[in-house]
Design an enzyme around this catalytic site. Structure first.
Site, mmCIF file in Angstrom:
data_model
loop_
_atom_site.group_PDB
_atom_site.id
_atom_site.type_symbol
_atom_site.label_atom_id
_atom_site.label_comp_id
_atom_site.label_asym_id
_atom_site.label_seq_id
_atom_site.Cartn_x
_atom_site.Cartn_y
_atom_site.Cartn_z
ATOM 1 N N CYS A 1 0.832 -1.205 0.000
ATOM 2 C CA CYS A 1 0.000 0.000 0.000
ATOM 3 C C CYS A 1 0.867 1.256 0.000
ATOM 4 O O CYS A 1 0.628 2.195 -0.769
ATOM 5 C CB CYS A 1 -0.918 -0.014 1.218
ATOM 6 S SG CYS A 1 -2.187 1.277 1.210
ATOM 7 N N CYS A 2 1.901 1.278 0.836
ATOM 8 C CA CYS A 2 2.796 2.432 0.880
ATOM 9 C C CYS A 2 3.537 2.611 -0.443
ATOM 10 O O CYS A 2 3.749 3.744 -0.894
ATOM 11 C CB CYS A 2 3.802 2.273 2.010
ATOM 12 S SG CYS A 2 3.133 2.552 3.664
ATOM 13 N N CYS B 1 -1.168 8.336 7.468
ATOM 14 C CA CYS B 1 -2.509 8.060 6.957
ATOM 15 C C CYS B 1 -3.433 7.630 8.099
ATOM 16 O O CYS B 1 -2.991 7.004 9.062
ATOM 17 C CB CYS B 1 -2.446 6.957 5.901
ATOM 18 S SG CYS B 1 -1.491 7.398 4.436
ATOM 19 N N CYS C 1 -3.509 3.944 9.413
ATOM 20 C CA CYS C 1 -2.228 3.412 9.904
ATOM 21 C C CYS C 1 -1.631 4.247 11.020
ATOM 22 O O CYS C 1 -0.452 4.095 11.354
ATOM 23 C CB CYS C 1 -1.231 3.305 8.742
ATOM 24 S SG CYS C 1 -1.838 2.343 7.339
ATOM 25 N N CYS D 1 7.531 3.986 5.750
ATOM 26 C CA CYS D 1 6.646 3.776 4.607
ATOM 27 C C CYS D 1 7.418 3.404 3.351
ATOM 28 O O CYS D 1 6.825 2.999 2.353
ATOM 29 C CB CYS D 1 5.791 5.016 4.344
ATOM 30 S SG CYS D 1 6.755 6.495 3.990
#
Length: 244
Positions: free
Chosen positions: A132-133, A215, A218, A240
């Site tokens: 995702c990062c 985010c 997270c 990240c």
């Protein structure tokens, strides 16, 4: 002011060549204990108009924006908008633009959250946060930095073990660019002393137990055991991917 004259004649022809270790070592030696404003002036004069400040609107980033403004510099500032930033972060972004009379360029991923969920599954940050990062931060930043001569960050050595070797100037192997970390040797207390003395705005979530803010999915409040605690709870992940 630090004596940086010898390094202000950086040849634009050298920008596409890996900077020799000797040059970086010279910069590190000269700038390690230089005042923040001097480092920013040096960075601007050395790397020209295409250097960018990457800001997540954290306390360190706000200190850098304030110091840049104090020098009379209107820098190119970029912010990674992952689509899941806190409303407080976006409100601070607007406040910073107004206060410092700057435009902050929002860098967005190629995929919307809906498209990402369709390809990788919903709430990817809960199953594969590194992926995702990479999709929402690393790849968008890599594309943006392709047009930059160098980039400026707010990372500090004392933030985490993964950052404890950061230098004021270093070669960034992740993005193949010079990376300037003007606050590398600053302490947590020094950052907040600057903020309070200069009345620099900051994210109100810091007053609610959030030592580090990323985010929404997270980031959680924490007991403050470390400056990166509260990020990616339940995972060993602490970065990240933007910083080695």
């Amino acid at each position: 002011m630090a004596d940086t004259t010898a390094f202000r004649n950086f040849s634009r022809k050298d920008e596409q060549i890996v900077t020799p270790d000797l040059r970086i070592n010279q910069w590190q030696h000269t700038l390690r204990h230089a005042p923040l404003q001097d480092i920013l002036i040096w960075a601007k004069e050395t790397f020209g108009d295409t250097i960018v400040i990457a800001s997540s609107l954290g306390p360190e980033d706000m200190v850098i924006l304030d110091a840049a403004h104090a020098t009379g510099w209107t820098p190119h500032v970029i912010c990674l908008d992952t689509g899941v930033l806190f409303p407080q972060t976006l409100a601070l972004l607007d406040q910073a633009c107004h206060l410092y009379d700057i435009h902050i360029e929002l860098i967005t991923p190629k995929q919307s959250l809906a498209d990402q969920a369709e390809q990788y599954g919903p709430r990817l940050w809960e199953t594969h946060p590194d992926v995702c990062c990479r999709l929402r931060k690393v790849e968008p930043l890599r594309e943006r930095l392709a047009d930059a001569s160098a980039w400026i960050t707010g990372i500090r050595r004392s933030q985490s073990p993964t950052r404890q070797t950061a230098e004021v100037v270093e070669w960034d192997p992740i993005f193949s660019r010079i990376k300037v970390n003007p606050l590398a040797f600053w302490t947590h207390d020094a950052v907040w002393e600057y903020i309070h003395q200069r009345q620099v705005p900051y994210n109100p979530l810091h007053d609610q137990g959030y030592p580090s803010i990323g985010c929404m999915p997270c980031t959680q409040p924490s007991d403050g055991t470390s400056e990166r605690s509260g990020r990616w709870s339940g995972f060993t992940k602490t970065e990240c991917g933007l910083h080695r």
